[in-house]
Design a protein around this motif. Structure first.
Motif, PDB file in Angstrom:
ATOM      1  N   VAL A  41      41.549  42.274  13.322  1.00 37.18           N
ATOM      2  CA  VAL A  41      42.352  42.040  12.108  1.00 37.18           C
ATOM      3  C   VAL A  41      42.613  40.544  11.892  1.00 37.18           C
ATOM      4  O   VAL A  41      42.747  40.085  10.752  1.00 37.18           O
ATOM      5  N   LEU A  42      42.634  39.781  12.986  1.00 36.37           N
ATOM      6  CA  LEU A  42      42.878  38.336  12.870  1.00 36.37           C
ATOM      7  C   LEU A  42      41.669  37.595  12.321  1.00 36.37           C
ATOM      8  O   LEU A  42      41.786  36.456  11.863  1.00 36.37           O
ATOM      9  N   ALA A  43      40.508  38.218  12.384  1.00 39.76           N
ATOM     10  CA  ALA A  43      39.264  37.590  11.916  1.00 39.76           C
ATOM     11  C   ALA A  43      38.797  38.195  10.590  1.00 39.76           C
ATOM     12  O   ALA A  43      37.670  37.969  10.166  1.00 39.76           O
ATOM     13  N   THR A  44      39.694  38.951   9.932  1.00 41.75           N
ATOM     14  CA  THR A  44      39.354  39.631   8.675  1.00 41.75           C
ATOM     15  C   THR A  44      40.150  39.009   7.533  1.00 41.75           C
ATOM     16  O   THR A  44      41.357  38.786   7.671  1.00 41.75           O
ATOM     17  N   ALA A  45      39.490  38.726   6.426  1.00 42.88           N
ATOM     18  CA  ALA A  45      40.191  38.192   5.255  1.00 42.88           C
ATOM     19  C   ALA A  45      41.124  39.276   4.703  1.00 42.88           C
ATOM     20  O   ALA A  45      40.700  40.409   4.490  1.00 42.88           O
ATOM     21  N   GLY A  46      42.392  38.913   4.487  1.00 42.98           N
ATOM     22  CA  GLY A  46      43.371  39.877   3.984  1.00 42.98           C
ATOM     23  C   GLY A  46      43.149  40.195   2.514  1.00 42.98           C
ATOM     24  O   GLY A  46      42.589  39.390   1.765  1.00 42.98           O
ATOM     25  N   GLU A  47      43.631  41.360   2.102  1.00 39.33           N
ATOM     26  CA  GLU A  47      43.542  41.784   0.699  1.00 39.33           C
ATOM     27  C   GLU A  47      44.613  41.065  -0.119  1.00 39.33           C
ATOM     28  O   GLU A  47      45.709  40.792   0.380  1.00 39.33           O
ATOM     29  N   ARG A  48      44.298  40.798  -1.385  1.00 38.87           N
ATOM     30  CA  ARG A  48      45.347  40.362  -2.321  1.00 38.87           C
ATOM     31  C   ARG A  48      46.329  41.518  -2.493  1.00 38.87           C
ATOM     32  O   ARG A  48      45.939  42.688  -2.371  1.00 38.87           O
ATOM     33  N   VAL A  49      47.580  41.198  -2.761  1.00 35.46           N
ATOM     34  CA  VAL A  49      48.592  42.252  -2.858  1.00 35.46           C
ATOM     35  C   VAL A  49      49.347  42.163  -4.182  1.00 35.46           C
ATOM     36  O   VAL A  49      49.356  41.116  -4.836  1.00 35.46           O
TER      37      VAL A  49
END
Ligand code: ZN
Length: 181
Positions: free
Chosen positions: A28-36
């Protein structure tokens, strides 16, 4: 445009839950987060949880959603009282943040709760304008410098799936912590 000075986590009226902090190399630390959606109820609770977790963590000046296992573009920052801080906006949370302007690049030492054993020398802008959305509020723009600017860039990186280790110039710029927090 909403002013960050008029925003307070307490105004959300939510009880933040202290969440466990994820450590590298969690995916999860290496994954681009979703816009919210900054007004979504789950985003407001996430904001409260980030602040609660940051506040119970000694020396913590910022915490991003991926660090509590949520792949989203949300982070909390508070550099109040830090000796390297100049401009300080207190405790705030930003959603969907990005760097608008950046200048006065300089190298500085960074640590991270998700990489507790190491610190690194990272080049960051010493003056920034960051744009984003306040939870439960509107779009905002934060102009800041020095340590708060560095903290913002570190957290924006988390939301893009990047750690400070991805920003160092090489192994020579990584250091072992003498004292474990
Ligand atoms: Zn970090």
């Amino acid at each position: 445009m909403t002013s960050v000075a008029g925003w307070s986590i307490e105004d959300l009226g939510l009880n933040g839950e202290v969440r466990p902090v994820v450590r590298a190399p969690a995916p999860v630390l290496a994954t681009a987060g979703e816009r919210v959606d900054p007004c979504g109820p789950e985003v407001l609770q996430l904001a409260a949880d980030l602040v609660a977790t940051m506040r119970v963590s000694p020396g913590c000046v910022g915490l991003a959603a991926p660090q509590i296992g949520v792949s989203a573009q949300v982070f909390a920052v508070d550099v109040t009282g830090h000796p390297k801080a100049r401009t300080v906006h207190g405790t705030f949370v930003l959603c969907n943040a990005r760097l608008g302007e950046a200048s006065q690049w300089n190298k500085g030492r960074e640590g991270c709760m998700s990489v507790p054993e190491l610190t690194g020398d990272v080049k960051r802008a010493g003056r920034v304008v960051v744009v984003g959305d306040l939870p439960g509020g509107g779009a905002t723009e934060i102009t800041t410098d020095a340590f708060e600017a560095r903290a913002l860039q570190h957290e924006i990186d988390h939301c893009a799936g990047l750690l400070f280790l991805d920003r160092v110039a090489g192994a020579h710029a990584i250091h072992t912590r003498k004292v474990h927090l």
